[in-house]
Design an enzyme around this catalytic site. Structure first.
Site, PDB file in Angstrom:
ATOM      1  CG  ASP A   1     -41.108   5.822 -40.950  1.00 43.44           C
ATOM      2  OD1 ASP A   1     -41.098   5.525 -42.157  1.00 43.44           O
ATOM      3  OD2 ASP A   1     -40.453   6.759 -40.487  1.00 43.44           O
ATOM      4  CB  ILE A   2     -46.862   4.764 -42.201  1.00 43.91           C
ATOM      5  CG1 ILE A   2     -47.259   3.657 -41.218  1.00 43.91           C
ATOM      6  CG2 ILE A   2     -47.861   4.875 -43.345  1.00 43.91           C
ATOM      7  CD1 ILE A   2     -47.303   2.288 -41.806  1.00 43.91           C
TER       8      ILE A   2
ATOM      9  CG  ASN B   1     -52.395  11.752 -39.658  1.00 46.99           C
ATOM     10  OD1 ASN B   1     -53.236  10.873 -39.542  1.00 46.99           O
ATOM     11  ND2 ASN B   1     -51.300  11.794 -38.923  1.00 46.99           N
TER      12      ASN B   1
ATOM     13  CG  ASP C   1     -54.993   7.839 -34.326  1.00 48.24           C
ATOM     14  OD1 ASP C   1     -53.816   8.119 -34.613  1.00 48.24           O
ATOM     15  OD2 ASP C   1     -55.679   8.488 -33.515  1.00 48.24           O
TER      16      ASP C   1
ATOM     17  CD  GLU D   1     -44.727   8.936 -38.808  1.00 45.31           C
ATOM     18  OE1 GLU D   1     -44.088   9.683 -39.579  1.00 45.31           O
ATOM     19  OE2 GLU D   1     -45.179   9.324 -37.718  1.00 45.31           O
TER      20      GLU D   1
END
Length: 295
Positions: free
Chosen positions: A173-174, A181, A190, A216
């Site tokens: 995941d990021i 965000n 996104d 994510e």
């Protein structure tokens, strides 16, 4: 348009334009009865084999299906089905065949599994193509969704255990995605997810299964892959994500990702345990400072 004595308006309608019905890209098989009910299988220019072997194009995990049960091929722009000396035979519309040309909407029985053949011109083919795409694809990133992934990992895990073949899973995941965000906005977040998915999609093999697992987080399923190979693939992906520069509304956004790698082995009894093992290694990567691979 003209007006009548009772003040009603009459509209004169000319000839309607000819309706052009869409066509599917390829002919296909749709499983009507079997383990992957409703799944659509595209028939391209090369022959496909239906069977229970690891090399089968359409793998069917049923004892009634032979290892190499039947094949479908194209000859002179026509589609044919051919039995490959299977134990239980190949049937088209309940008639046992050795080789037969397929007609639109034919029902093909392979063991206890039933497929429906749909030509390119069949509007039902277009319908199945779109429904299947929407049911299995993540709307934002256009890679496979979690539902499709869970179906695949159950099937591939069973295959891995039965044939004692390696199967690896990479979860990643990021890093600090909430901060991303909050800093750049959800639309930018996104866009980063979309570009990250595109980046990975272009690096994997045809047989690999890549999906957005949630939020994510992404998952990459690697059949026929040893652990050392999966670790090398994950490291390559990590470097690619680190080097990715996403431009959104004149802002250049960079990020990193953390990776957890797991391999199937005799101690595992279910696909869910493989997912849990990869998730544990992903958590370890985050605890180790992020932007690394653990497995």
């Amino acid at each position: 348009m003209r007006e009548t004595k009772d003040n009603s308006l009459v509209t004169v309608v000319g000839k309607l334009p000819e309706l052009v019905l869409p066509k599917a890209k390829d002919a296909c098989l749709v499983m009507l009865y079997g383990p992957d009910l409703g799944k659509r299988y595209t028939i391209g220019s090369t022959a496909i084999v239906i069977g229970r072997s690891e090399q089968a194009t359409i793998y069917v995990d049923r004892d009634s299906v032979s290892r190499d049960h039947a094949r479908i091929f194209i000859k002179n722009n026509k589609y044919f089905v051919e039995d490959m000396k299977s134990t239980n035979g190949t049937y088209v519309n309940d008639i046992q065949v050795t080789q037969r040309q397929l007609e639109d909407s034919d029902l093909i029985k392979i063991g206890e599994v039933i497929f429906k053949f749909l030509s390119r011109d069949n509007l039902e083919n277009v319908y199945h193509e779109e429904v299947y795409r929407m049911a299995t694809t993540d709307g934002l990133t256009q890679v496979y969704n979690k539902r499709y992934f869970l179906e695949c990992i159950d099937r591939e895990f069973s295959r891995s255990m039965r044939h004692n073949r390696p199967l690896c899973l990479v979860l990643f995941d990021i890093d600090h995605f909430k901060i991303l965000n909050d800093t750049y906005g959800h639309l930018a977040g996104d866009f980063v997810l979309k570009k990250t998915a595109q980046l990975v999609q272009h690096q994997i093999r045809f047989e690999d299964i890549f999906c957005r697992y949630g939020g994510e987080e992404f998952a990459l399923l690697l059949p026929e892959t040893e652990q050392w190979q999966a670790l090398r693939i994950a490291e390559k992906m990590r470097q690619s994500v680190t080097n990715l520069k996403v431009v959104f509304d004149d802002m250049t956004i960079t990020t990193t990702a953390s990776f957890g790698v797991a391999v199937s082995h005799s101690g595992l009894e279910a696909a869910q345990q493989l997912i849990q093992l990869a998730d544990i290694n992903l958590y370890q990567a985050k605890s180790s400072g992020r932007n690394c691979v653990c497995g």
